[in-house]
Design a protein around this motif. Structure first.
Motif, short mmCIF file in Angstrom:
data_model
loop_
_atom_site.label_atom_id
_atom_site.label_comp_id
_atom_site.label_asym_id
_atom_site.label_seq_id
_atom_site.Cartn_x
_atom_site.Cartn_y
_atom_site.Cartn_z
N PHE B 185 3.04 -8.57 -13.81
CA PHE B 185 2.35 -7.47 -13.12
C PHE B 185 3.27 -6.30 -12.79
O PHE B 185 2.80 -5.19 -12.55
CB PHE B 185 1.67 -7.98 -11.85
CG PHE B 185 0.45 -8.81 -12.14
CD1 PHE B 185 -0.21 -8.69 -13.36
CD2 PHE B 185 -0.05 -9.70 -11.21
CE1 PHE B 185 -1.34 -9.45 -13.64
CE2 PHE B 185 -1.18 -10.47 -11.48
CZ PHE B 185 -1.81 -10.34 -12.70
N ALA B 186 4.57 -6.53 -12.74
CA ALA B 186 5.48 -5.40 -12.50
C ALA B 186 5.66 -4.58 -13.76
O ALA B 186 6.26 -3.52 -13.74
CB ALA B 186 6.82 -5.91 -12.00
N GLY B 187 5.14 -5.10 -14.87
CA GLY B 187 5.26 -4.36 -16.12
C GLY B 187 6.56 -4.63 -16.85
O GLY B 187 7.04 -3.80 -17.61
N LEU B 188 7.14 -5.81 -16.63
CA LEU B 188 8.38 -6.14 -17.33
C LEU B 188 8.10 -6.56 -18.77
O LEU B 188 8.85 -6.22 -19.68
CB LEU B 188 9.12 -7.26 -16.59
CG LEU B 188 10.35 -7.83 -17.28
CD1 LEU B 188 11.44 -6.77 -17.40
CD2 LEU B 188 10.89 -9.05 -16.54
N TYR B 189 7.04 -7.32 -18.98
CA TYR B 189 6.76 -7.85 -20.32
C TYR B 189 6.20 -6.76 -21.24
O TYR B 189 6.68 -6.55 -22.34
CB TYR B 189 5.79 -9.02 -20.23
CG TYR B 189 6.32 -10.21 -19.48
CD1 TYR B 189 7.69 -10.40 -19.32
CD2 TYR B 189 5.46 -11.16 -18.92
CE1 TYR B 189 8.18 -11.48 -18.64
CE2 TYR B 189 5.95 -12.25 -18.23
CZ TYR B 189 7.30 -12.40 -18.09
OH TYR B 189 7.78 -13.48 -17.40
N THR B 190 5.12 -6.12 -20.76
CA THR B 190 4.57 -4.96 -21.46
C THR B 190 4.16 -3.99 -20.36
O THR B 190 3.98 -4.41 -19.22
CB THR B 190 3.31 -5.31 -22.28
OG1 THR B 190 2.24 -5.56 -21.36
CG2 THR B 190 3.51 -6.51 -23.16
N PRO B 209 3.38 -3.69 -9.37
CA PRO B 209 3.66 -2.46 -10.14
C PRO B 209 4.54 -1.48 -9.37
O PRO B 209 5.27 -0.69 -9.97
CB PRO B 209 2.28 -1.87 -10.39
CG PRO B 209 1.34 -3.01 -10.30
CD PRO B 209 1.92 -3.91 -9.26
N SER B 210 4.48 -1.54 -8.02
CA SER B 210 5.31 -0.64 -7.21
C SER B 210 6.79 -0.92 -7.40
O SER B 210 7.63 -0.08 -7.09
CB SER B 210 4.96 -0.78 -5.73
OG SER B 210 3.66 -0.31 -5.50
N MET B 211 7.14 -2.13 -7.87
CA MET B 211 8.54 -2.49 -8.00
C MET B 211 9.17 -1.88 -9.24
O MET B 211 10.33 -1.48 -9.22
CB MET B 211 8.68 -4.01 -8.07
CG MET B 211 8.17 -4.73 -6.86
SD MET B 211 8.17 -6.52 -7.12
CE MET B 211 7.39 -7.06 -5.60
N MET B 212 8.43 -1.84 -10.35
CA MET B 212 9.03 -1.39 -11.59
C MET B 212 8.15 -0.43 -12.39
O MET B 212 8.62 0.62 -12.82
CB MET B 212 9.39 -2.61 -12.44
CG MET B 212 10.08 -2.25 -13.73
SD MET B 212 10.48 -3.71 -14.69
CE MET B 212 12.12 -4.06 -14.10
N MET B 213 6.88 -0.74 -12.56
CA MET B 213 6.03 0.08 -13.42
C MET B 213 5.92 1.51 -12.91
O MET B 213 6.12 2.46 -13.66
CB MET B 213 4.64 -0.56 -13.51
CG MET B 213 3.79 -0.03 -14.64
SD MET B 213 4.40 -0.57 -16.24
CE MET B 213 4.72 0.97 -17.06
N TYR B 214 5.61 1.65 -11.61
CA TYR B 214 5.44 3.00 -11.06
C TYR B 214 6.73 3.82 -11.12
O TYR B 214 6.69 4.97 -11.55
CB TYR B 214 4.89 2.94 -9.63
CG TYR B 214 3.49 2.34 -9.52
CD1 TYR B 214 2.66 2.27 -10.64
CD2 TYR B 214 3.01 1.85 -8.31
CE1 TYR B 214 1.38 1.71 -10.54
CE2 TYR B 214 1.73 1.31 -8.21
CZ TYR B 214 0.92 1.23 -9.32
OH TYR B 214 -0.33 0.68 -9.23
N PRO B 215 7.87 3.24 -10.69
CA PRO B 215 9.10 4.03 -10.80
C PRO B 215 9.38 4.48 -12.24
O PRO B 215 9.78 5.62 -12.46
CB PRO B 215 10.19 3.07 -10.32
CG PRO B 215 9.49 2.13 -9.42
CD PRO B 215 8.11 1.98 -9.96
N VAL B 216 9.14 3.60 -13.20
CA VAL B 216 9.37 3.98 -14.60
C VAL B 216 8.41 5.09 -15.00
O VAL B 216 8.81 6.06 -15.66
CB VAL B 216 9.23 2.75 -15.53
CG1 VAL B 216 9.22 3.18 -16.99
CG2 VAL B 216 10.35 1.76 -15.29
#
Lengths: 270, 262
Positions: B185-190, B209-216
């Protein structure tokens, strides 16, 4: 025979006690099992998401990928069950507990292997098994001697290759006590690579995971041979039959690294 | 005070250069593998997939790999060990907030990791594969802040796992649970934007998603302007929620704390 059994008795006793100890914190054990299945499921989800976002990737459809993922993941989980805890070697080295292993009259590697067996890893294997079963049903496979033997070769050699990866990693970790992540790159990177169609790999990756750590031979190549598909550049599908050679190479590499590591090890200075 | 703990975290991380190099090798390996499969996916979608072209996909891959050393998606922490061993009893005697101190130290380590691990990962991607990044300053400024918040949300969440140890004693199960769900869910895989709608909705309802997806997203300019500020707002809201829950659990845990072995 009886003699051999008697020699195995200490290992059996140790393994049985390890299994009992894991079940003693019940809530945690249940969570542990669920978690292990979830880890596998999430890894599967990645493939599922990608193959549902587009029609096919690297010449593979989703149903064909089920076979690749199933074989690779099942072989990996079983190898992880048997030797996966070799990963903990740096912990033993740092704590100095590895020295105890050297004092006992049994091979260090065997002791390390039997030092732990995680039941949760058995739960993890169910994901790969389910994917493989689905793949075998959904794909149009002619059930004859050829396909059965290919499948058996793939699973057997995949297991040996992944187990060898773990041992290679353990051997190198004698040098890289604080750098365990370096070996994770090819152990877990290797697992990840094995669940992909090798036809999408950039050239560097094709060299590393096609030949040095021959992950393409674990599932991708046997499946292309099984389904009579064309292989990747550098990796024609008939290579699927050569998985035993790749496994032999992996074992050689693993034993060399392990011996090299053990010779290098000087003890914790106790 | 918490600033000093943050600096101590930075120092501690910098004393293991081999570990950092090892992390970089792992990032590069996974980055290349991800590049291969995701580029092929973009290719078979006809050049753009969910708004990603090859350059944007590359930026996603290498930035998310670069953040991996800073954002805690593995679920393990020192705090967890301290709760388990009972050392946390000593922490309660110190004149600092237990939660604040634990998170500040971890965030410090995470921030430092950006230098030897985050930047080189992005650099490897830039040189080996190439990527599309924004040409204006805005996304970088807001992106840097978004990354900081993302790192903090992850460590604040992992702190929650650690304090469940007050009740569970053995927290391995919780950790594994976190590791599997957070990664997806953090968007690490896809990227979560590739998910089917229902799964994306589930992901967006979680703090992951706030941990990784949004910052990216903010850093690569996938979202810009008012939308980007809105995304950072969502991150801050999650951060506040997770911190508050941590505070409540810490106080409740303190009351149930029994240090084993007297």
């Amino acid at each position: 025979m009886a003699d051999a059994l008697a020699r195995l008795a200490p290992y059996r006793a140790v393994l049985a006690s390890r299994m009992r100890s894991q079940r003693s914190y019940r809530a945690n054990f249940a969570l542990d099992l669920v978690g292990a299945v979830l880890v596998g499921l999430m890894e599967f989800t990645e493939i599922w998401v990608l193959f549902h976002a587009v029609e096919g990737i690297g010449g593979f459809t989703f149903t064909q990928m089920l076979l690749v993922f199933g074989i690779a993941d099942l072989a990996f989980s079983l190898a992880d069950l048997v030797v996966g805890h070799c990963d903990a070697l740096p912990t033993y080295v740092r704590a100095g507990t590895l020295d105890v292993f050297f004092l006992r009259p049994q091979p260090v590697l065997l002791q390390l292997v039997t030092s732990d067996i995680s039941l949760r890893r058995l739960a993890r294997a169910t994901v790969g098994l389910a994917a493989l079963a689905a793949g075998l049903v959904l794909n149009d496979i002619a059930w004859d001697v050829r396909s059965v033997s290919l499948l058996a070769i793939a699973l057997g050699c995949g297991f040996v290759m992944f187990a060898s990866l773990f041992v290679t990693a353990a051997g190198l970790q004698f040098f890289l006590v604080n750098g365990a992540e370096m070996t994770n790159a090819f152990v877990y990177g290797g697992r990840y690579a094995a669940t992909q169609p090798a036809s999408v790999w950039p050239r560097v990756v094709a060299v590393v995971f096609g030949f040095l750590f021959p992950m393409a031979f674990a599932a991708y190549l046997p499946v292309t041979a099984l389904l009579e598909m064309p292989g990747a550049p550098w990796l024609p599908s008939w290579l699927g039959w050569c998985a035993p050679l790749a496994a032999a190479w992996s074992v050689t590499l693993a034993l060399l690294c392990w011996r090299w590591g053990v010779r290098h090890y000087q003890g914790a200075g106790g | 005070m918490y600033g000093r703990l943050l600096v101590a975290g930075v120092r501690r991380q910098s004393s293991y250069p081999l570990a950092t190099l090892a992390g970089l090798v792992a990032n590069a390996t996974f980055g290349l593998l991800k590049t291969g499969i995701l580029f092929a996916a973009v290719g078979s979608a006809g050049g753009t997939l969910a708004g990603y072209d090859v350059g944007a996909m590359s930026a996603y891959v290498w930035l998310s790999q670069g953040l991996l050393g800073s954002v805690n998606l593995r679920g393990r922490s020192d705090m967890m060990l301290r709760v388990r061993s009972g050392d946390v009893a000593i922490d309660f005697l110190r004149p600092v907030d237990v939660q604040g101190a634990a998170i500040a130290t971890d965030v410090g380590q995470g921030l430092f990791a950006l230098l030897p691990r985050g930047l080189p990962s992005v650099l490897i991607g830039l040189l080996a594969v190439g990527m599309t990044m924004p040409t204006s300053l805005g996304p970088y400024v807001l992106g840097a802040f978004s990354v900081l918040v993302g790192i903090t949300v992850s460590h604040a969440f992992v702190y929650l796992l650690a304090v469940t140890g007050f009740w569970l004693v053995e927290t391995r199960g919780v950790t594994v649970l976190y590791m599997s769900v957070a990664g997806l869910f953090a968007g690490l895989y896809t990227p979560i934007w590739l998910f089917p709608d229902w799964l994306r909705a589930v992901a967006e309802a979680t703090p992951f998603p706030s941990m990784m997806m949004y910052p990216v997203d903010v850093l690569t300019g996938r979202v810009t302007g008012g939308d980007a500020v809105g995304v950072v707002g969502v991150q801050l809201a999650w951060l506040a929620g997770v911190l508050l829950l941590g505070q409540v659990l810490t106080r409740a845990g303190r009351r149930t704390l029994e240090v084993q072995g007297g």
